[in-house]
Design an enzyme around this catalytic site. Sequence first.
Site, PDB file in Angstrom:
ATOM      1  N   LYS A 277     111.269  58.268 176.164  1.00 20.52           N
ATOM      2  CA  LYS A 277     111.897  58.667 174.901  1.00 20.52           C
ATOM      3  C   LYS A 277     113.113  57.787 174.618  1.00 20.52           C
ATOM      4  O   LYS A 277     113.715  57.249 175.551  1.00 20.52           O
ATOM      5  CB  LYS A 277     112.379  60.123 175.006  1.00 20.52           C
ATOM      6  CG  LYS A 277     111.285  61.162 174.930  1.00 20.52           C
ATOM      7  CD  LYS A 277     111.883  62.567 174.945  1.00 20.52           C
ATOM      8  CE  LYS A 277     110.801  63.624 174.912  1.00 20.52           C
ATOM      9  NZ  LYS A 277     110.079  63.661 173.628  1.00 20.52           N
ATOM     10  N   ARG A 351     100.945  69.552 176.691  1.00 20.06           N
ATOM     11  CA  ARG A 351      99.550  70.000 176.570  1.00 20.06           C
ATOM     12  C   ARG A 351      98.772  69.748 177.851  1.00 20.06           C
ATOM     13  O   ARG A 351      97.829  70.466 178.166  1.00 20.06           O
ATOM     14  CB  ARG A 351      98.912  69.325 175.348  1.00 20.06           C
ATOM     15  CG  ARG A 351      98.891  67.823 175.423  1.00 20.06           C
ATOM     16  CD  ARG A 351      98.689  67.187 174.054  1.00 20.06           C
ATOM     17  NE  ARG A 351      99.924  67.084 173.283  1.00 20.06           N
ATOM     18  CZ  ARG A 351      99.994  66.578 172.060  1.00 20.06           C
ATOM     19  NH1 ARG A 351      98.910  66.124 171.464  1.00 20.06           N
ATOM     20  NH2 ARG A 351     101.147  66.512 171.427  1.00 20.06           N
TER      21      ARG A 351
HETATM   22  N1  BES Z   1     109.003  68.239 174.455  1.00 22.31           N
HETATM   23  C1  BES Z   1     108.530  67.354 173.460  1.00 22.31           C
HETATM   24  C2  BES Z   1     108.562  67.966 172.060  1.00 22.31           C
HETATM   25  C3  BES Z   1     109.916  68.063 171.429  1.00 22.31           C
HETATM   26  C4  BES Z   1     110.583  66.945 170.993  1.00 22.31           C
HETATM   27  C5  BES Z   1     110.475  69.305 171.211  1.00 22.31           C
HETATM   28  C6  BES Z   1     111.811  67.066 170.371  1.00 22.31           C
HETATM   29  C7  BES Z   1     111.691  69.419 170.570  1.00 22.31           C
HETATM   30  C8  BES Z   1     112.363  68.315 170.155  1.00 22.31           C
HETATM   31  C9  BES Z   1     107.075  66.984 173.754  1.00 22.31           C
HETATM   32  O1  BES Z   1     106.751  66.880 175.093  1.00 22.31           O
HETATM   33  C10 BES Z   1     106.867  65.638 173.158  1.00 22.31           C
HETATM   34  O2  BES Z   1     107.489  64.723 173.588  1.00 22.31           O
HETATM   35  N2  BES Z   1     105.996  65.566 172.157  1.00 22.31           N
HETATM   36  C11 BES Z   1     105.753  64.351 171.475  1.00 22.31           C
HETATM   37  C12 BES Z   1     104.269  64.270 171.208  1.00 22.31           C
HETATM   38  C13 BES Z   1     103.817  62.927 170.706  1.00 22.31           C
HETATM   39  C14 BES Z   1     103.957  61.904 171.798  1.00 22.31           C
HETATM   40  C15 BES Z   1     102.391  63.046 170.267  1.00 22.31           C
HETATM   41  C16 BES Z   1     106.539  64.348 170.186  1.00 22.31           C
HETATM   42  O3  BES Z   1     106.661  65.408 169.546  1.00 22.31           O
HETATM   43  O4  BES Z   1     107.083  63.312 169.833  1.00 22.31           O
HETATM   44 MN    MN Z   2     107.176  64.941 175.882  1.00 20.56          MN
END
Ligand code: BES
Ligand code: MN
Length: 494
Positions: A277, A351
């Site tokens: 990230k 997931r």
């Molecule tokens: N934990 C995150 C989702 C999230 C991000 C919740 C920011 C709250 C604030 C999740 O694991 C994630 O990183 N999801 C990705 C999915 C994408 C790679 C398809 C996302 O939402 O960017």
């Molecule tokens: Mn994630």
Amino acid sequence: MNVSLNSNPVINNTSDCLVVPLSSGTLTGALADIDKASKGHINALLKSNDLSNRSGRCTSLFHVPGIKAKRVIVIGTGKNKSLNINQLGALYRHALKEAEKTGAKEVSFYLHEFDAGFRTKKHFHIATQALLNASYQFEKQKSKKAKASNIHKLFFCLTAGGAKAKKEAQAGINSAKALVKGMNVCKDLANFSGNVCTPEYLAEEAKKMAGAKVNVKVIDEKSFARMGMGAFLSVAKGSAQSAKLITISYQGGKKDEKPHVLIGKGVTFDSGGISLKPGAAMDEMKFDMCGAASVMGTMTAIIAAKLPLNVIGIIAATENMPSSTASKPGDIVTSMAGLTIEVLNTDAEGRLVLCDALTYAEQFKPASVIDIATLTGACVVALGSHASALYSNNDKLAEKIQAAGLASWDRVWPMPLWPEYNEQLKSRFADLANIGGPKAGSITAACFLSNFTKKYHWAHLDIAGTAWNGPGPSKGATGRPVPLLVEYLSSLAK
Ligand code: BES
Ligand code: MN
Ligand code: ZN
């Protein structure tokens, strides 16, 4: 803060602060009594426009003649008596805040008096919940604690309605106390930094919940491969912290009654893994275990309330880290259900963790399964922070959850699981891809999970926008969706 009930009339009340409502220009109830005892003091203030009945507006009066209490806070309730739960809770919060500005130690509330219809369990539940939540602080990782509030006792003074009203009020206070206990467990776990609140920590906290009617079982990452949980393992193996699958079983109902299962995403820190990230606000990914925290909180609350229901809480706890043992984009893993998954983005880890937990839950022959997860940033884009996203393969279940959301003001909004969206998860090399492209990210994540929930009634809550407040002084866990889940389970127990 201690909350209790008494039947002290306003004139003789010796607690050092009274909170009385003003809904219109004509005085009624407690305020009329104070006016009489003070020989027209309140009416004089009204005439000189020193009191406001605007909703939430507080006016502090000191040493009002003719009464025993040192302080009176007059709070406007507005003319509209059909307040929603949130507005009603806000009145109590405003009054408490005003009382905190004074030296008061004990506060007596006469707020329910502005409408006879408010002498209900619900009213006292909402009031107690609002007041207790307002006093939550998280200072467990600070060496210097802020000065605690002077106020340590709160009273609801119920002078009308007799024994029936008292019973209702006490029931509302009790149910709110159990709920807030659970919300505080949820908030504390979520607020703790990621180096403290690890999968191991969650497992130890869960073990402390064991007792009469409560069993706790922890499965270590070492067993994941043998159990076939290749998807969960693919996330867990990137971290030096050992992942845990935690099961908390509460048997409040009859032995042969099918259990309701709650599954929480417990990613104690989500760095994104190899699909790392960006740095900004990455600290907030310590909150990626809010689903797990809400399951622990809900279990705490229903155990405290002795709910006559069988409930199983499952927590899939792991870190998501980049390392030489971490999954790489393009890796293909086999889930417990046998479906192979191409991990195109290691940041879509929730997931992967949840799909194996969902398959694991089949053995309990559940009456229903709800998973709770901070699953997608896309959910925050879609719904912001007012509602959690609700997905379900069963309309009746979805309706019950929606109703519970309204009743607890911990709202959800239904989203589609149409097969067309599932198309986005097709993989060139495996049965499923773990991402569905840029469109409808919250929906495709839910669709991914739906491939693993065919054997039972299931709902998924994406709580990415509701579980915590973002940057700024109010950063921290909200305790949601514990109110929703407790309300839902309580509605089943009725
Ligand atoms: N934990 C995150 C989702 C999230 C991000 C919740 C920011 C709250 C604030 C999740 O694991 C994630 O990183 N999801 C990705 C999915 C994408 C790679 C398809 C996302 O939402 O960017
Ligand atoms: Mn994630
Ligand atoms: Zn995540």
